[in-house]
Scaffold this motif. Structure first.
Motif: not given
Length: 230
Positions: A20-25, A118-123, A167-174, A179-181
């Motif tokens: 959420s913090c990464v998304a907002l930033s 977090t899945t919805l945030l990712l999309l 942040l939105l494309l690279v950091v979020e995916v990492i 999280e999934q792992a």
């Protein structure tokens, strides 16, 4: 849902708060870049750039690229608004008890899969970052000669915009892959919760039926009053 302090008591909530913090930033950086003129020499997406070469075909291509980068920029800004709102909701209103509510649990089990916040945030974050990356790339391509000659001409809008889509494309995916792992699947816990609810409901019904039968028996055993006929 009511606004609360961020819940950081388990791994799931920590990942949710970080994303959420990464998304907002990222959304703030993208919004700042779209509407501020500090891209190149105090010019931005909404600046009319002069083409001194006078080539008609080049003028048409420049106009088309300018319109495209503005359209993608506006789309990125609108998506940034929705993504920022979602990140605020998931950070301040969504808790571990929300996903374990009875109605939500029943719906998830009927669907056979859990849709994490977090899945919805990712999309939404990936969509926002993708459209802004198109804007950023077109602008960079159109002014590649000036940028290569002097990088100091680039302003805060350009660099913060680049940080935003990273942040939105690279950091979020990492973070999402991590999280999934690490975070276990919640469906098993939800199934156990539903089973416990069913057992509790059955025991409560049995107790209620027993009380009703006892009360009915007492009414039947109660002495009846007869009135004498004169």
């Amino acid at each position: 849902m009511r606004m609360k302090l961020p819940e950081l008591k388990d791994v799931t909530s920590r990942f949710q708060f970080i994303q959420s913090c990464v998304a907002l930033s990222g959304c703030l950086f993208v919004s700042y870049a779209v509407w501020t003129p500090f891209w190149l020499r105090d010019g931005g997406l909404w600046t009319e750039w002069n083409n001194t070469k006078g080539d008609r075909d080049r003028d048409v291509l420049t106009f088309n690229a300018l319109e495209a980068e503005r359209v993608f920029g506006v789309l990125a800004f609108l998506l940034a608004l929705s993504t920022g709102a979602l990140s605020m909701v998931f950070a301040l209103c969504w808790t571990s008890e929300t996903v374990r509510s009875y109605s939500n649990t029943r719906s998830l089990l009927m669907a056979g899969q859990a849709l994490y916040p977090t899945t919805l945030l990712l999309l939404t974050m990936v969509s926002t970052g993708f459209f802004f990356l198109l804007t950023w790339s077109i602008f960079t391509y159109q002014h590649a000669e000036e940028i290569c000659q002097d990088f100091s001409l680039l302003g805060s809008s350009y660099w913060l915009g680049a940080l935003g889509w990273i942040l939105l494309l690279v950091v979020e995916v990492i973070i999402f892959i991590a999280e999934q792992a690490i975070v276990p699947d919640i469906l098993q816990d939800l199934e156990k919760a539903v089973d416990s609810w069913r057992v509790t409901t059955r025991s409560n019904r049995s107790f209620s039926d027993g009380c009703a039968q006892i009360a009915s028996g007492k009414r039947n055993l109660a002495p009846k009053r007869y009135t004498s006929v004169p």
